[in-house]
Scaffold this motif. Structure first.
Motif, mmCIF file in Angstrom:
data_model
loop_
_atom_site.group_PDB
_atom_site.id
_atom_site.type_symbol
_atom_site.label_atom_id
_atom_site.label_comp_id
_atom_site.label_asym_id
_atom_site.label_seq_id
_atom_site.Cartn_x
_atom_site.Cartn_y
_atom_site.Cartn_z
ATOM 1 N N CYS A 57 2.828 10.807 21.883
ATOM 2 C CA CYS A 57 2.810 9.761 22.821
ATOM 3 C C CYS A 57 3.862 8.861 22.132
ATOM 4 C CB CYS A 57 1.459 9.047 22.838
ATOM 5 S SG CYS A 57 1.825 7.521 23.940
ATOM 6 N N ARG A 58 5.175 8.894 22.775
ATOM 7 C CA ARG A 58 6.269 8.229 22.081
ATOM 8 C C ARG A 58 6.702 6.851 23.071
ATOM 9 N NH1 ARG A 58 8.847 13.300 20.193
ATOM 10 N NH2 ARG A 58 8.080 13.625 18.046
ATOM 11 N N TYR A 59 7.243 5.978 22.644
ATOM 12 C CA TYR A 59 8.163 5.128 23.295
ATOM 13 C C TYR A 59 9.285 5.424 23.498
ATOM 14 C CZ TYR A 59 4.485 2.141 21.491
ATOM 15 O OH TYR A 59 2.889 1.395 20.765
ATOM 16 N N LEU A 60 9.691 5.681 24.731
ATOM 17 C CA LEU A 60 10.980 6.227 24.973
ATOM 18 C C LEU A 60 11.721 5.337 25.722
ATOM 19 C CD1 LEU A 60 9.677 9.295 27.395
ATOM 20 C CD2 LEU A 60 10.360 9.313 24.727
ATOM 21 N N PHE A 61 12.528 4.629 24.704
ATOM 22 C CA PHE A 61 13.519 3.410 24.756
ATOM 23 C C PHE A 61 14.845 3.922 24.597
ATOM 24 C CE2 PHE A 61 9.992 0.367 23.219
ATOM 25 C CZ PHE A 61 9.234 0.557 24.238
ATOM 26 N N GLY A 62 15.141 5.107 25.111
ATOM 27 C CA GLY A 62 16.681 5.609 25.230
ATOM 28 C C GLY A 62 17.022 5.748 26.685
ATOM 29 N N PRO A 63 18.135 6.271 27.061
ATOM 30 C CA PRO A 63 18.647 6.242 28.217
ATOM 31 C C PRO A 63 17.915 6.977 29.330
ATOM 32 C CG PRO A 63 19.875 7.885 26.940
ATOM 33 C CD PRO A 63 18.911 7.398 25.975
ATOM 34 N N GLY A 64 16.996 7.555 29.067
ATOM 35 C CA GLY A 64 16.262 8.409 29.940
ATOM 36 C C GLY A 64 15.721 9.761 29.364
ATOM 37 N N PRO A 65 14.599 10.428 29.880
ATOM 38 C CA PRO A 65 13.581 9.751 30.663
ATOM 39 C C PRO A 65 12.832 8.534 30.194
ATOM 40 C CG PRO A 65 12.650 11.800 29.636
ATOM 41 C CD PRO A 65 14.147 11.732 29.358
ATOM 42 N N SER A 66 12.332 7.767 31.111
ATOM 43 C CA SER A 66 11.469 6.753 30.514
ATOM 44 C C SER A 66 10.064 7.025 30.725
ATOM 45 C CB SER A 66 11.700 5.463 31.385
ATOM 46 O OG SER A 66 11.403 5.735 32.919
ATOM 47 N N ASN A 67 9.284 6.240 29.868
ATOM 48 C CA ASN A 67 7.754 6.557 29.975
ATOM 49 C C ASN A 67 7.110 6.155 31.553
ATOM 50 O OD1 ASN A 67 8.103 4.899 27.159
ATOM 51 N ND2 ASN A 67 6.493 6.775 27.093
ATOM 52 N N VAL A 397 20.058 1.610 24.062
ATOM 53 C CA VAL A 397 18.707 1.353 24.180
ATOM 54 C C VAL A 397 18.412 1.081 25.423
ATOM 55 C CG1 VAL A 397 16.855 -0.591 23.490
ATOM 56 C CG2 VAL A 397 18.681 -0.075 21.932
ATOM 57 N N GLY A 398 17.386 1.841 26.261
ATOM 58 C CA GLY A 398 16.963 1.814 27.654
ATOM 59 C C GLY A 398 15.625 1.215 27.872
ATOM 60 N N LEU A 399 15.488 0.259 28.586
ATOM 61 C CA LEU A 399 14.050 -0.482 28.907
ATOM 62 C C LEU A 399 14.305 -0.469 30.469
ATOM 63 C CD1 LEU A 399 13.955 -3.361 26.453
ATOM 64 C CD2 LEU A 399 12.800 -1.321 26.255
ATOM 65 N N ASN A 405 9.731 -4.694 30.091
ATOM 66 C CA ASN A 405 9.148 -5.931 29.925
ATOM 67 C C ASN A 405 9.520 -6.339 28.500
ATOM 68 O OD1 ASN A 405 7.274 -4.761 27.907
ATOM 69 N ND2 ASN A 405 6.613 -3.566 29.704
ATOM 70 N N LYS A 406 9.291 -7.774 28.395
ATOM 71 C CA LYS A 406 9.818 -8.443 27.024
ATOM 72 C C LYS A 406 8.917 -7.937 25.756
ATOM 73 C CE LYS A 406 11.656 -12.759 29.426
ATOM 74 N NZ LYS A 406 11.746 -13.961 29.503
ATOM 75 N N PRO A 407 7.748 -7.658 25.931
ATOM 76 C CA PRO A 407 6.938 -7.119 24.774
ATOM 77 C C PRO A 407 7.777 -5.783 24.158
ATOM 78 C CG PRO A 407 5.484 -7.895 26.227
ATOM 79 C CD PRO A 407 6.734 -8.045 27.154
ATOM 80 N N ASN A 408 8.111 -4.897 25.225
ATOM 81 C CA ASN A 408 8.794 -3.848 24.676
ATOM 82 C C ASN A 408 10.298 -4.188 24.257
ATOM 83 O OD1 ASN A 408 6.871 -1.970 25.453
ATOM 84 N ND2 ASN A 408 7.466 -1.264 27.307
ATOM 85 N N ALA A 409 10.964 -5.068 24.703
ATOM 86 C CA ALA A 409 11.956 -5.676 24.006
ATOM 87 C C ALA A 409 11.908 -5.877 22.701
ATOM 88 C CB ALA A 409 12.906 -6.620 25.000
ATOM 89 N N ASP A 410 10.775 -6.670 22.404
ATOM 90 C CA ASP A 410 10.563 -7.228 21.129
ATOM 91 C C ASP A 410 10.340 -5.977 20.273
ATOM 92 O OD1 ASP A 410 10.511 -9.969 21.617
ATOM 93 O OD2 ASP A 410 8.809 -10.303 22.326
ATOM 94 N N MET A 411 9.399 -5.072 20.764
ATOM 95 C CA MET A 411 9.184 -3.705 19.741
ATOM 96 C C MET A 411 10.434 -3.004 19.357
ATOM 97 S SD MET A 411 5.942 -2.211 21.712
ATOM 98 C CE MET A 411 6.235 -0.527 20.929
ATOM 99 N N ALA A 412 11.558 -2.823 20.359
ATOM 100 C CA ALA A 412 12.798 -2.389 20.096
ATOM 101 C C ALA A 412 13.595 -3.318 19.207
ATOM 102 C CB ALA A 412 13.517 -2.362 21.558
ATOM 103 N N LEU A 413 13.514 -4.508 19.223
ATOM 104 C CA LEU A 413 14.486 -5.347 18.214
ATOM 105 C C LEU A 413 13.762 -5.161 17.070
ATOM 106 C CD1 LEU A 413 14.637 -8.473 20.693
ATOM 107 C CD2 LEU A 413 16.535 -7.224 19.675
ATOM 108 N N ASN A 414 12.333 -5.144 16.999
ATOM 109 C CA ASN A 414 11.706 -5.016 15.471
ATOM 110 C C ASN A 414 12.077 -3.959 14.739
ATOM 111 O OD1 ASN A 414 9.648 -5.857 13.518
ATOM 112 N ND2 ASN A 414 8.732 -4.084 14.137
#
Length: 428
Positions: A57-67, A397-399, A405-414
């Protein structure tokens, strides 16, 4: 009763798999080979196929596919029905209406390809261009390069206008190229994910009509994330993919042709080079040709269509304008956070940035591959480098969709801040 119990148990397993991010190896029966009868086949069963399937189970914060949201995963897990059943046709009819809404078009010739965005890309070119005809392709990233190669392979005379990744084509440049090359088809990418650019399309449709040319637009990375109005912007052929902001699994690709495109497509002298992508057959399969019966053409991805329908339903419930606004607000939040980290955004003009996929100029002195590997290893998060001509120029970085959402943006920034602290700078 037994059938209902099995369906209920399957639904529970799908939900449980969604919750813990695996396919639950503990639910799989133990496999023993000690009492396997002697076999007459020379090649034994591969050991890997005797182990349960496990997916991280991964955070797919690339250009796709997304979660993919649980609701769409559950739709894809519904019982299979026949691809020619009346209930399946109803699902396909719903998909058509959902695509018409997402594209903002009244085109009757609207459907979903059985395949990725590349299938729609090839379908558009193969059906509207004949060997020896002129095609004009705007290339400022990888997708223009792909369309140029597809058109070349099917025997078209391909002409390109080329910019470095992230640069724009002016209306004047387009009109000059249309007048010079007299193409039957002009291609432009609206959401160039390899560069993070959302290219304006206003006026191009008028130019194509003036020069008797079809206007083909790729919106795989932008549909649902950035404003696009097919009919109003006079786009003759528009396609997208299921796996980006639409939030369905990869494997289906919405596409729509207007009357101008249909007139050319169904009055050609030669058959399209692909049987699978031939719109004379696909239009019947999707009930778009006015004939009373739908004939067998191919077996569509039944589960994929279930998932696509659900993703389009979610978009309809949310509303296009709300989706556009959400992607823009989260993107701007991410952009500010990146700048606060000292990172530079690749697309300088904020109005031209693709909300779904943000491109970061590679920070000086860092190895981008090392940074991305660190983020994957320590944060279980996918971000990617460039693609095609943008390799070595950007990190992406893809969201989008469910991830927007902003919590995911915070995770990406962290994760990026952690990589900047812990990855070694080169001595250069």
């Amino acid at each position: 009763m037994m059938h209902r119990a099995l369906i209920s148990r399957s639904a529970r397993l799908v939900q449980q798999a969604t919750t813990d991010g695996s396919l639950l190896a503990r639910n799989a029966p133990a496999v023993s080979c000690s009492h396997r009868p002697a076999s007459s086949v020379p090649i034994p069963p591969p050991a890997c196929m005797l182990r349960p399937l496990e997916i991280p189970c991964r955070y797919l914060f690339g250009p796709g596919p997304s979660n993919v949201p649980p609701r769409v995963l559950a739709a894809g897990g519904r019982p299979i029905i026949g691809h020619l059943h009346a209930e399946m046709y109803e699902v396909m009819n719903d998909i058509k209406k959902g695509i018409q809404y997402a594209f903002q078009t009244e085109n009757n010739m609207t459907l979903a390809m059985s395949g990725s965005g590349h299938a729609a890309m090839e379908c558009a070119v193969f059906n509207t261009v004949e060997p020896g005809e002129s095609v004009l392709v705007a290339v400022n990233g990888i997708w223009g390069e792909r369309v140029a190669e597809i058109a070349d392979r099917m025997g078209a005379k391909v002409h390109t206008i080329v910019k470095t990744p992230g640069e724009l084509f002016s209306n004047q440049e387009i009109e000059q190229a249309l007048a010079k090359h007299k193409p039957v088809l002009f291609f432009l990418t609206h959401g160039e994910s390899s560069a993070g650019l959302a290219h304006p399309v206003d006026g191009f449709g008028d130019l194509c009509r003036k020069h008797n040319c079809l206007f083909l637009v790729d919106s795989v990375a932008s549909l649902g994330a950035a404003p696009l109005l097919m009919d109003q912007q006079k786009i003759d052929i528009l396609y997208t993919g299921s796996q980006k902001a639409l939030n369905a699994p990869p494997g289906t690709a919405p596409i729509s042709f207007n009357e101008r495109a249909c007139e050319r497509m169904f009055n050609r002298k030669t058959k399209p080079i692909s049987y699978m992508l031939d719109m004379t057959h696909l239009s019947n399969y999707w009930g778009n040709d006015g004939k009373p019966a739908r004939m067998y053409h191919h077996t569509g991805p039944v589960s994929g269509f279930f998932a696509l329908r659900e993703s389009l339903a979610i978009l309809a419930e949310k509303g296009l304008e709300t989706s556009w606004q959400q992607h823009r607000e989260v993107a701007e939040y991410l952009w500010k956070g990146l700048e606060d980290l000292g990172l530079k955004l690749f697309i300088k003009d904020k109005e031209l940035r693709l909300p779904s996929v943000t491109t970061i100029a590679i920070p000086e002195g860092y190895d981008w591959r090392e940074m991305l590997a660190y983020i994957m290893k320590h944060h279980n998060m996918e971000m990617t480098g460039g693609l095609g001509p943008s390799i070595g120029m950007v990190m992406r970085v893809g969201l989008m969709g469910y991830n927007c959402n902003k919590p995911n943006a915070d995770m990406a920034l962290n994760a990026l801040a952690s990589a900047l602290r812990n990855c070694r700078k080169s001595k250069a």
